[in-house]
Enzyme design. Structure first.
Site, PDB file in Angstrom:
ATOM      1  N   GLU A 136      29.618 -30.473  29.939  1.00 32.48           N
ATOM      2  CA  GLU A 136      28.952 -30.250  28.658  1.00 32.48           C
ATOM      3  C   GLU A 136      28.374 -31.543  28.096  1.00 32.48           C
ATOM      4  OE1 GLU A 136      28.256 -27.349  27.808  1.00 32.48           O
ATOM      5  OE2 GLU A 136      29.600 -26.305  29.175  1.00 32.48           O
ATOM      6  N   HIS A 139      25.081 -32.223  29.731  1.00 32.62           N
ATOM      7  CA  HIS A 139      23.950 -31.474  29.183  1.00 32.62           C
ATOM      8  C   HIS A 139      23.324 -32.226  28.015  1.00 32.62           C
ATOM      9  CE1 HIS A 139      23.738 -27.794  31.441  1.00 32.62           C
ATOM     10  NE2 HIS A 139      24.952 -27.385  31.130  1.00 32.62           N
TER      11      HIS A 139
END
Length: 263
Positions: A136, A139
């Site tokens: 995450e 990203h």
């Protein structure tokens, strides 16, 4: 003639809006400023927190925060060491555990990361949780949301009038942000990243977690558990992701390089 002029202006915008992803060096087109992306996503994130139920499990919440902060610190150290200190202004890291049984996690631009309690049975160790959080964080660092929003701007407004839209694009950005982030939609806040983005986030996330002192090898067994957990249908966290076999094969391919890079 007007159409040709519009296309020419759009071409110039694309050329002037190129960037590259840290670690991978992949070229990307970013038509929206980092500040606008963060502002738009923060609005969506705050709306989500108004309805989300934060976990009451103090131990697990502390674990999410601990792992998240270590990976964020390692990531920031990498950015500073590679001449990307200016990007740090875009991040105000938060790591939340929410009371939701979905097998899911997501990251909003600016470093707002949420893990669902449904993932906890599959992340029994800090290393396994680091696989998820590293992915995450990647990203956010790769600016995948900005890239996705830029793609949506082109698709929604058309290349011939894109130059006009971008000249005063705040309203357009908010509209596209709602589409990209999908808050209130069937799949909640999970960004519909492409498989290319997912593979890239896998690789970058493994590097960042290794830099933070976690063991990237566990990613293979973690994704094997995720696959087994999916049964006849993949869990939501994997709904727009590569197939299990392809993902694991790519991870195995990169592991020797990552371990050599981070000693």
């Amino acid at each position: 003639m007007k159409k040709l002029v519009g296309l020419f202006i759009t071409g110039l915008l694309f050329l002037s809006s190129c960037g590259s992803v840290p670690l991978t060096g992949r070229q990307q087109v970013l038509l929206v400023s980092d500040q606008e992306v963060v502002a738009a996503s923060l609005t969506q994130y705050n709306d989500y927190l108004k309805t989300a139920k934060l976990s009451t499990n103090a131990t697990q919440s502390a674990k999410v925060l601990r792992v998240g902060q270590k990976i964020a610190a390692a990531t920031e150290a990498y950015l500073k060491a590679n001449g990307l200190s200016a990007d740090l202004a875009n991040y105000a890291w938060e790591f939340k555990l929410v009371n939701d049984k979905q097998v899911n996690a997501f990251c909003m631009p600016g470093g707002k990361i949420v893990v669902y309690e449904g993932l906890l049975p599959l992340t029994t160790t800090d290393d396994e949780l680091a696989v998820v959080i590293g992915h995450e964080v990647a990203h956010a660092v790769a600016k995948h949301a900005n890239e996705r929003m830029s793609q949506q701007l082109v698709a929604q407004y058309g290349s011939s009038i894109l130059g006009q839209v971008l000249s005063g694009k705040s309203a357009a950005v908010q509209t596209v942000a709602s589409t990209v982030y999908g808050l209130g939609a069937e799949y909640g806040v999970t960004l519909p990243y492409s498989r290319k983005h997912e593979y890239e986030a896998d690789y970058m996330g493994l590097v960042f977690m290794a830099m933070a002192g976690y063991k990237p090898d566990v990613a293979v067994t973690f994704w094997q558990k995720m696959s087994a957990n999916g049964g006849s249908g993949a869990p939501e966290f994997m709904s727009t992701h590569p197939s299990d076999a392809n993902r694991i094969a790519e991870i195995n391919r990169h592991l020797p390089q990552i371990k050599a890079m981070v000693k």
